[in-house]
Design an enzyme around this catalytic site. Structure first.
Site, mmCIF file in Angstrom:
data_model
loop_
_atom_site.group_PDB
_atom_site.id
_atom_site.type_symbol
_atom_site.label_atom_id
_atom_site.label_comp_id
_atom_site.label_asym_id
_atom_site.label_seq_id
_atom_site.Cartn_x
_atom_site.Cartn_y
_atom_site.Cartn_z
ATOM 1 N N TYR A 210 -48.368 -37.449 76.110
ATOM 2 C CA TYR A 210 -48.274 -37.554 74.788
ATOM 3 C C TYR A 210 -47.791 -36.429 74.454
ATOM 4 C CZ TYR A 210 -51.612 -36.537 71.133
ATOM 5 O OH TYR A 210 -52.091 -36.147 70.003
ATOM 6 N N PHE B 123 -34.347 -40.405 45.718
ATOM 7 C CA PHE B 123 -34.805 -41.948 45.944
ATOM 8 C C PHE B 123 -36.664 -42.095 46.186
ATOM 9 C CE2 PHE B 123 -36.492 -44.930 49.374
ATOM 10 C CZ PHE B 123 -35.642 -45.763 49.038
ATOM 11 N N ASP B 124 -36.277 -43.846 45.588
ATOM 12 C CA ASP B 124 -38.394 -43.705 44.731
ATOM 13 C C ASP B 124 -39.428 -43.389 45.876
ATOM 14 O OD1 ASP B 124 -38.258 -45.325 47.187
ATOM 15 O OD2 ASP B 124 -38.458 -47.367 46.396
ATOM 16 N N ASP C 271 -32.337 -34.095 51.408
ATOM 17 C CA ASP C 271 -32.380 -35.300 51.993
ATOM 18 C C ASP C 271 -32.015 -36.526 52.748
ATOM 19 O OD1 ASP C 271 -33.526 -38.167 51.760
ATOM 20 O OD2 ASP C 271 -34.092 -38.401 50.118
ATOM 21 N N ALA D 33 -30.997 -38.528 54.186
ATOM 22 C CA ALA D 33 -30.884 -39.848 55.378
ATOM 23 C C ALA D 33 -29.211 -40.813 55.600
ATOM 24 C CB ALA D 33 -30.854 -40.960 53.795
ATOM 25 N N LYS E 52 -31.587 -44.487 58.882
ATOM 26 C CA LYS E 52 -29.837 -45.528 57.941
ATOM 27 C C LYS E 52 -28.807 -43.924 59.522
ATOM 28 C CE LYS E 52 -33.339 -44.850 54.929
ATOM 29 N NZ LYS E 52 -34.405 -44.678 54.486
ATOM 30 N N HIS F 210 -42.195 -51.676 42.030
ATOM 31 C CA HIS F 210 -41.419 -53.570 42.621
ATOM 32 C C HIS F 210 -41.611 -53.350 44.197
ATOM 33 C CE1 HIS F 210 -39.831 -48.978 43.582
ATOM 34 N NE2 HIS F 210 -38.938 -49.670 44.466
#
Ligand code: F0G
Length: 459
Positions: A72, A124-125, A215, A217, A258, A450
């Site tokens: 843990y 990004f969304d 961000d 990614a 990614k 979407h």
């Protein structure tokens, strides 16, 4: 003729894919409400929907999975990941998260209050969603070229420094809690940001004492583009370039699904100890203890190994050249795409591909449905279904400047013949494009429609 790169790996495990008939796909499409999010992957032949979590891991990563320590607290894989984090990103404080958006969610909880404004080259969304649900605003301030699919520019992901300063001056520095930069710019066709632009953005952030975050990614692909395209970086390794990029940031959030070369995971890293104290509390409420962050020990090990593979030059060269091959095949067939080809995907320009279908009738959705029907290939719309907004005051619908369809390349998954198959299917649709008709919405949720909307074709 487009040239295909040599893969710097050979294949040890294979995964069967299923051929379907056009009749089956027609039925699947109707049942899915013409939304490919609702299609089962077993009904897809080639899945270019996303590069997120779809990587083929290496034998080294899989063997690392057997060394997962599922304690843990304080598992050894966390400390391996910590070492790698320090090597690449160099943040004094970090936690793993179960994917990118919980990291974004914590970041926005730390900084965003109603009325505050978070500029980005392009959000990004899920990032935009995390700002908007807190009553914030999420302007996209990339350079104008980012919205011009045919204009050649080596770093179309760049932040427009003038627009950034204007935005801060207009809304007031007290209303801009942080500046974000997405590398590479996914919403803007996977285009990279230059080191110079990162430095300039950081300088603006410093002038106003605003924190500057990535961000991150697809940071490794961004680093490789800097190596290829920016003077002074040709002799540096992607790792050295990434280290310099992150040296300018106050923190980063990252989906590791990614460039982390894993199927699940995220990271949150920062330099500010007091901020991190707040993160510790949020983590325990949301993701679990700080040394596992919603992941198993084995996932942490796969990520630690994947991150180091993801900055290898032979891998990045293959990766970027494979995407370029796909784009060049389409260009040879006359298909309008966003140029130059970005890092993780080829983006089709629907405003030029289907000019007879207005944005209100979802040209991108019309295309992805037709592609699926003809070939079993899945692509994703990033246009008016994903990004159109209704102004809450006037009720007027604002359509996005780019109406794109994205074909992502999962990392190390598909071969040249897969790409040729998809390219041939797309070129054929381009030849028959006048037959395509738009769609209308049958049902939509209040935000991020979407993912779950249902549509039907117009007569
Ligand atoms: N930021 C960027 C730039 C992304 O592309 C994504 C995810 C996220 C944040 C969120 O990360 O999915 O791990 O929670 N992009 C995927 C895509 C879903 O298909 O482009 P996540």
């Amino acid at each position: 003729m487009a040239e295909y790169p040599l893969e710097p790996f050979r294949i040890k495990v294979v995964e069967p894919i299923r051929l379907t008939t056009r009749e089956e796909r027609q039925r699947v499409l109707e049942e899915a409400g013409y939304n490919l999010f609702a299609v089962r992957s077993e009904d897809i032949l080639l899945d270019f929907f996303t590069d997120s979590g779809t990587t083929a891991m290496s034998d080294d990563q899989w063997s690392g999975i057997m060394l997962g320590d599922e304690s843990y607290a304080g598992c050894r894989n966390f400390f391996h990941l910590k070492e790698v984090q320090e090597t690449i990103f160099g943040m004094p404080y970090f936690v793993p998260t179960h994917q990118g958006r919980p990291a974004e969610n914590m970041l926005m909880d730390l900084y965003v209050k109603p009325g505050l404004v978070v500029p980005n080259n392009m959000h990004f969304d899920s990032t935009e969603g995390n700002i908007i649900v807190r009553g914030g605003k999420a302007p996209n301030l990339a350079i104008d070229e980012a919205w011009q699919p045919t204009v050649q520019h080596p770093f179309k992901g760049n932040m427009d420094i003038v627009k950034l300063r204007d935005c801060i001056e207009r809304v007031g520095v007290e209303n801009v809690p942080l500046i974000l930069m997405t590398v590479t710019n996914n919403t803007g066709a996977g285009q990279p940001v230059s080191m110079r632009n990162i430095r300039e953005t950081k300088a603006v952030a410093d002038d106003y004492a605003i924190p500057f975050w990535f961000d991150a990614a697809r940071y490794a692909e961004n680093a490789y583009f800097i190596k290829l395209r920016e003077p002074g970086y040709a002799d540096k390794t992607p790792l050295e370039i990434a280290q310099e990029m992150f040296s300018y940031a106050d923190g980063f959030v990252m989906s590791s699904k990614k460039d982390g070369l894993v199927n699940i995971g995220g990271l949150f890293g920062c330099r500010d100890a007091a901020l991190f104290d707040q993160v510790k509390v949020m983590m325990i409420l949301r993701e679990g203890f700080l040394t596992y962050g919603g992941l198993a020990g084995r996932d942490l090990e796969a990520l630690a190994r994947g991150l180091m593979e993801g900055v290898q030059e032979s891998y990045l060269k293959y990766r970027i050249e494979q995407t370029r091959y796909f784009g060049e095949r389409l260009l040879e067939g006359g298909v309008p795409i966003v140029e130059p080809v970005g890092g993780h995907a080829v983006y089709l320009d629907m405003l030029r591909f289907l000019p007879h279908i207005p944005q209100s009738c979802f040209p991108g959705v019309a295309f992805v449905c037709r592609l699926f029907l003809d070939s079993g290939v899945r692509a994703v719309e990033l246009g008016s279904l994903a990004f159109a907004h209704t102004d809450p005051d006037t009720g007027e619908v604002k359509y996005p400047g780019l109406e794109l369809v994205r074909l992502c390349l999962p990392r190390r998954v598909y071969t040249r013949s897969h790409i040729d198959y998809a390219a041939d299917a797309i070129i054929q649709i381009y030849k028959d494009r006048e037959q395509l008709r738009g769609l209308k919405l049958v049902w939509e949720p209040p935000i991020m429609r979407h993912f779950t909307a249902r549509l039907e074709p117009l007569p």
